[in-house]
Design a protein around this motif. Structure first.
Motif, PDB file in Angstrom:
ATOM      1  N   MET A 191      97.305 -17.561 -46.944  1.00  0.00           N
ATOM      2  CA  MET A 191      96.396 -17.565 -48.098  1.00  0.00           C
ATOM      3  C   MET A 191      95.620 -16.255 -48.155  1.00  0.00           C
ATOM      4  O   MET A 191      94.631 -16.092 -47.471  1.00  0.00           O
ATOM      5  CB  MET A 191      95.428 -18.745 -47.978  1.00  0.00           C
ATOM      6  N   GLY A 192      96.132 -15.287 -48.890  1.00  0.00           N
ATOM      7  CA  GLY A 192      95.403 -14.035 -49.071  1.00  0.00           C
ATOM      8  C   GLY A 192      95.593 -13.093 -47.896  1.00  0.00           C
ATOM      9  O   GLY A 192      96.072 -13.470 -46.828  1.00  0.00           O
ATOM     10  N   ASP A 193      95.193 -11.855 -48.090  1.00  0.00           N
ATOM     11  CA  ASP A 193      95.269 -10.877 -47.010  1.00  0.00           C
ATOM     12  C   ASP A 193      93.901 -10.746 -46.350  1.00  0.00           C
ATOM     13  O   ASP A 193      92.976 -11.461 -46.652  1.00  0.00           O
ATOM     14  CB  ASP A 193      95.782  -9.537 -47.538  1.00  0.00           C
ATOM     15  N   SER A 194      93.809  -9.773 -45.436  1.00  0.00           N
ATOM     16  CA  SER A 194      92.568  -9.672 -44.665  1.00  0.00           C
ATOM     17  C   SER A 194      91.374  -9.309 -45.552  1.00  0.00           C
ATOM     18  O   SER A 194      90.249  -9.664 -45.271  1.00  0.00           O
ATOM     19  CB  SER A 194      92.723  -8.657 -43.539  1.00  0.00           C
ATOM     20  N   ASP A 195      91.650  -8.598 -46.661  1.00  0.00           N
ATOM     21  CA  ASP A 195      90.558  -8.286 -47.580  1.00  0.00           C
ATOM     22  C   ASP A 195      89.978  -9.561 -48.170  1.00  0.00           C
ATOM     23  O   ASP A 195      88.769  -9.715 -48.297  1.00  0.00           O
ATOM     24  CB  ASP A 195      91.042  -7.384 -48.723  1.00  0.00           C
ATOM     25  N   ASP A 196      90.873 -10.492 -48.535  1.00  0.00           N
ATOM     26  CA  ASP A 196      90.393 -11.759 -49.084  1.00  0.00           C
ATOM     27  C   ASP A 196      89.525 -12.486 -48.072  1.00  0.00           C
ATOM     28  O   ASP A 196      88.506 -13.068 -48.414  1.00  0.00           O
ATOM     29  CB  ASP A 196      91.571 -12.674 -49.448  1.00  0.00           C
ATOM     30  N   ILE A 197      89.947 -12.451 -46.822  1.00  0.00           N
ATOM     31  CA  ILE A 197      89.212 -13.171 -45.790  1.00  0.00           C
ATOM     32  C   ILE A 197      87.828 -12.572 -45.592  1.00  0.00           C
ATOM     33  O   ILE A 197      86.839 -13.271 -45.503  1.00  0.00           O
ATOM     34  CB  ILE A 197      90.015 -13.179 -44.474  1.00  0.00           C
ATOM     35  N   SER A 198      87.754 -11.229 -45.586  1.00  0.00           N
ATOM     36  CA  SER A 198      86.448 -10.621 -45.359  1.00  0.00           C
ATOM     37  C   SER A 198      85.540 -10.824 -46.564  1.00  0.00           C
ATOM     38  O   SER A 198      84.336 -10.795 -46.452  1.00  0.00           O
ATOM     39  CB  SER A 198      86.602  -9.139 -45.022  1.00  0.00           C
ATOM     40  N   GLN A 199      86.130 -11.026 -47.744  1.00  0.00           N
ATOM     41  CA  GLN A 199      85.351 -11.269 -48.958  1.00  0.00           C
ATOM     42  C   GLN A 199      85.438 -12.743 -49.321  1.00  0.00           C
ATOM     43  O   GLN A 199      85.974 -13.101 -50.360  1.00  0.00           O
ATOM     44  CB  GLN A 199      85.893 -10.414 -50.107  1.00  0.00           C
ATOM     45  N   LEU A 200      84.906 -13.575 -48.472  1.00  0.00           N
ATOM     46  CA  LEU A 200      84.989 -15.014 -48.733  1.00  0.00           C
ATOM     47  C   LEU A 200      84.303 -15.364 -50.051  1.00  0.00           C
ATOM     48  O   LEU A 200      84.846 -16.106 -50.863  1.00  0.00           O
ATOM     49  CB  LEU A 200      84.320 -15.767 -47.574  1.00  0.00           C
ATOM     50  N   LEU A 201      83.109 -14.840 -50.258  1.00  0.00           N
ATOM     51  CA  LEU A 201      82.397 -15.095 -51.510  1.00  0.00           C
ATOM     52  C   LEU A 201      82.592 -13.902 -52.441  1.00  0.00           C
ATOM     53  O   LEU A 201      82.190 -12.787 -52.122  1.00  0.00           O
ATOM     54  CB  LEU A 201      80.910 -15.324 -51.248  1.00  0.00           C
ATOM     55  N   GLY A 202      83.230 -14.159 -53.565  1.00  0.00           N
ATOM     56  CA  GLY A 202      83.542 -13.075 -54.491  1.00  0.00           C
ATOM     57  C   GLY A 202      82.374 -12.731 -55.395  1.00  0.00           C
ATOM     58  O   GLY A 202      81.325 -13.381 -55.382  1.00  0.00           O
ATOM     59  N   ARG A 203      82.581 -11.695 -56.177  1.00  0.00           N
ATOM     60  CA  ARG A 203      81.583 -11.261 -57.142  1.00  0.00           C
ATOM     61  C   ARG A 203      81.244 -12.426 -58.079  1.00  0.00           C
ATOM     62  O   ARG A 203      82.130 -13.106 -58.556  1.00  0.00           O
ATOM     63  CB  ARG A 203      82.184 -10.119 -57.964  1.00  0.00           C
ATOM     64  N   GLY A 204      79.979 -12.660 -58.306  1.00  0.00           N
ATOM     65  CA  GLY A 204      79.587 -13.710 -59.240  1.00  0.00           C
ATOM     66  C   GLY A 204      79.460 -15.086 -58.620  1.00  0.00           C
ATOM     67  O   GLY A 204      78.983 -16.017 -59.264  1.00  0.00           O
ATOM     68  N   GLU A 205      79.898 -15.248 -57.367  1.00  0.00           N
ATOM     69  CA  GLU A 205      79.729 -16.562 -56.736  1.00  0.00           C
ATOM     70  C   GLU A 205      78.316 -16.679 -56.177  1.00  0.00           C
ATOM     71  O   GLU A 205      77.754 -15.713 -55.673  1.00  0.00           O
ATOM     72  CB  GLU A 205      80.770 -16.766 -55.633  1.00  0.00           C
ATOM     73  N   VAL A 206      77.774 -17.883 -56.254  1.00  0.00           N
ATOM     74  CA  VAL A 206      76.376 -18.048 -55.847  1.00  0.00           C
ATOM     75  C   VAL A 206      76.238 -17.915 -54.332  1.00  0.00           C
ATOM     76  O   VAL A 206      77.154 -18.258 -53.580  1.00  0.00           O
ATOM     77  CB  VAL A 206      75.784 -19.403 -56.298  1.00  0.00           C
ATOM     78  N   PRO A 207      75.099 -17.420 -53.872  1.00  0.00           N
ATOM     79  CA  PRO A 207      74.881 -17.334 -52.426  1.00  0.00           C
ATOM     80  C   PRO A 207      74.727 -18.736 -51.817  1.00  0.00           C
ATOM     81  O   PRO A 207      74.419 -19.693 -52.529  1.00  0.00           O
ATOM     82  CB  PRO A 207      73.575 -16.543 -52.302  1.00  0.00           C
ATOM     83  N   PRO A 208      74.949 -18.855 -50.513  1.00  0.00           N
ATOM     84  CA  PRO A 208      74.868 -20.173 -49.883  1.00  0.00           C
ATOM     85  C   PRO A 208      73.456 -20.761 -49.860  1.00  0.00           C
ATOM     86  O   PRO A 208      73.293 -21.972 -49.926  1.00  0.00           O
ATOM     87  CB  PRO A 208      75.372 -19.938 -48.455  1.00  0.00           C
ATOM     88  N   VAL A 209      72.451 -19.891 -49.770  1.00  0.00           N
ATOM     89  CA  VAL A 209      71.088 -20.405 -49.581  1.00  0.00           C
ATOM     90  C   VAL A 209      70.441 -20.700 -50.925  1.00  0.00           C
ATOM     91  O   VAL A 209      70.415 -19.856 -51.821  1.00  0.00           O
ATOM     92  CB  VAL A 209      70.224 -19.387 -48.804  1.00  0.00           C
ATOM     93  N   HIS A 210      69.925 -21.891 -51.028  1.00  0.00           N
ATOM     94  CA  HIS A 210      69.144 -22.301 -52.190  1.00  0.00           C
ATOM     95  C   HIS A 210      67.750 -22.667 -51.716  1.00  0.00           C
ATOM     96  O   HIS A 210      67.607 -23.384 -50.722  1.00  0.00           O
ATOM     97  CB  HIS A 210      69.794 -23.515 -52.862  1.00  0.00           C
ATOM     98  N   GLU A 211      66.720 -22.163 -52.414  1.00  0.00           N
ATOM     99  CA  GLU A 211      65.352 -22.481 -52.003  1.00  0.00           C
ATOM    100  C   GLU A 211      64.557 -23.021 -53.176  1.00  0.00           C
ATOM    101  O   GLU A 211      64.802 -22.668 -54.330  1.00  0.00           O
ATOM    102  CB  GLU A 211      64.667 -21.232 -51.442  1.00  0.00           C
ATOM    103  N   HIS A 212      63.618 -23.853 -52.848  1.00  0.00           N
ATOM    104  CA  HIS A 212      62.734 -24.427 -53.848  1.00  0.00           C
ATOM    105  C   HIS A 212      61.327 -24.399 -53.285  1.00  0.00           C
ATOM    106  O   HIS A 212      61.116 -24.703 -52.118  1.00  0.00           O
ATOM    107  CB  HIS A 212      63.181 -25.866 -54.149  1.00  0.00           C
ATOM    108  N   ASN A 213      60.383 -23.997 -54.113  1.00  0.00           N
ATOM    109  CA  ASN A 213      58.970 -24.064 -53.725  1.00  0.00           C
ATOM    110  C   ASN A 213      58.672 -23.262 -52.454  1.00  0.00           C
ATOM    111  O   ASN A 213      57.999 -23.751 -51.538  1.00  0.00           O
ATOM    112  CB  ASN A 213      58.597 -25.538 -53.518  1.00  0.00           C
ATOM    113  N   ALA A 214      59.158 -22.024 -52.412  1.00  0.00           N
ATOM    114  CA  ALA A 214      59.064 -21.213 -51.188  1.00  0.00           C
ATOM    115  C   ALA A 214      57.626 -20.941 -50.766  1.00  0.00           C
ATOM    116  O   ALA A 214      57.369 -20.683 -49.589  1.00  0.00           O
ATOM    117  CB  ALA A 214      59.816 -19.898 -51.374  1.00  0.00           C
ATOM    118  N   SER A 215      56.694 -21.004 -51.688  1.00  0.00           N
ATOM    119  CA  SER A 215      55.298 -20.759 -51.307  1.00  0.00           C
ATOM    120  C   SER A 215      54.523 -22.063 -51.135  1.00  0.00           C
ATOM    121  O   SER A 215      53.287 -22.059 -51.090  1.00  0.00           O
ATOM    122  CB  SER A 215      54.624 -19.866 -52.342  1.00  0.00           C
ATOM    123  N   GLY A 216      55.256 -23.168 -51.018  1.00  0.00           N
ATOM    124  CA  GLY A 216      54.602 -24.474 -50.890  1.00  0.00           C
ATOM    125  C   GLY A 216      53.664 -24.533 -49.689  1.00  0.00           C
ATOM    126  O   GLY A 216      53.947 -23.989 -48.631  1.00  0.00           O
TER     127      GLY A 216
END
Ligand code: ZN
Length: 265
Positions: A1-26
Motif C-alpha cells: 500500500m503506497g511507497d515510503s513517501d506515502d508512509i512518511s506522509q500519513l496525514l495528507g494536505r488538508g487532513e485534520v490534525p489528531p488533536v482536538h481541544e475544547h475550552n483550553a483556558s477553562g
C-alpha cells in the motif's frame, strides 16, 4: 500500500490534525481527555480493509463519548484534549509496544490494513497520531503545574453494552489503578444515584499493559486521576449525551467542593 513517501506522509494536505481541544483556558481543576473521541482514518490508509458497518461500531471509537466530553467540558469550564483518529489506526490508550496498539483483530473483526505492517508504517502512525496527542497532554499538564493550577485527570470513555456475547449490567464505571483519592469519591457519588448500576473497575480495570493515559499522565505525574466509562446505549443520541454530561457535571462539581474542603486541590 503506497511507497515510503506515502508512509512518511500519513496525514495528507488538508487532513485534520489528531488533536482536538475544547475550552483550553477553562478554569476547572478537572482536565478531560478522550483517547477514542473520533473514528477518522487517514486517506492513505483507505478503509483498512474493514466494512463501513464495522467502522461505525465500538471497535473503531467510543460511541457517544464525543458529545458527552464536549458538553461536560463546557458545563465544568474544563479543558478537553481529545484524539480524532480511529483506535483501529493506532490506539491512543495502549502502550505502543503492545500488540493491541495497532490491532489486527478487534473483538471478532480482522483489520486487514493492519497486517504485516513495516516498522516504518508503525512508526508513522505513532509519530503522527499517538505522539502529538500525548505530547499535547504533557504540555497542558506542564503549563498548569507551572501556573499553579490544580489538575485532576479524568479520562473519558464509553463501552459496548455487549462484548463477545456477554451483556454488561453497569451504566457507568470508575476505572483506576494507583490513585486512592478520586476513585472512591466517584464511587460514592455514583452509589448515591438511585437509578445507576456503577462498576468499580468494571467493565475492566486500568493496568500498565492495557492503558496509557492514566498510567503515564495521571499516575507517573502524581495527579489524582480516574477513568470514566459510560455504556454506549445510554449515550448513542444527543439527548443521552446531554443528560450524562449534566449528571457528570453535577457529580464533579460536588467532588470539586469536597476536594477543596479537604485542601486536596
Ligand atoms: Zn475508550
Amino acid at each position: 500500500m503506497g511507497d515510503s513517501d506515502d508512509i512518511s506522509q500519513l496525514l495528507g494536505r488538508g487532513e485534520v490534525p489528531p488533536v482536538h481541544e475544547h475550552n483550553a483556558s477553562g478554569g476547572s481543576p478537572f482536565l478531560l481527555t478522550c483517547d477514542h473521541y473520533g473514528r477518522l482514518i487517514p486517506r492513505v490508509l483507505g478503509d483498512l480493509g474493514v466494512s463501513e458497518s464495522e467502522l461505525t461500531r465500538h471497535i473503531a471509537w467510543d460511541i457517544g463519548i464525543a458529545g458527552v466530553a464536549e458538553t461536560l467540558s463546557k458545563l465544568l469550564d474544563a479543558h478537553l484534549v481529545a484524539q480524532r483518529y480511529s483506535r483501529l489506526v493506532i490506539d491512543c490508550n495502549r502502550p505502543p509496544h503492545v500488540t493491541s496498539s495497532i490491532p489486527v483483530l478487534s473483538e471478532a473483526t480482522t483489520i486487514p490494513g493492519n497486517e504485516g505492517l513495516s516498522r516504518e508504517a508503525r512508526a508513522a502512525r505513532r509519530a503522527q497520531i499517538f505522539e502529538p496527542y500525548h505530547r499535547r497532554i504533557d504540555e497542558v499538564i506542564d503549563r498548569r503545574i507551572a501556573a499553579g493550577q490544580p489538575t485532576v485527570l479524568v479520562s473519558l470513555h464509553s463501552f459496548t453494552p455487549v462484548y463477545a456475547g456477554i451483556a454488561r449490567p453497569w451504566h457507568v464505571g470508575t476505572l483506576y489503578h494507583r490513585d486512592q483519592k478520586l476513585p472512591p469519591l466517584l464511587l460514592k457519588s455514583f452509589g448515591a444515584e438511585a437509578d445507576l448500576v456503577a462498576g468499580d473497575n468494571e467493565p475492566y480495570a486500568v493496568s500498565d499493559e492495557t492503558d496509557y493515559t492514566i498510567p503515564v499522565h495521571g499516575e507517573a505525574r502524581g495527579l489524582m486521576n480516574s477513568g470514566i466509562e459510560i455504556r454506549q446505549d445510554l449515550i448513542g443520541e444527543s439527548s443521552g449525551q446531554q443528560q450524562w454530561a449534566e449528571r457528570l457535571a453535577r457529580i464533579f462539581g460536588e467532588i470539586e467542593t469536597a476536594l477543596r474542603a479537604e485542601r486536596m486541590i
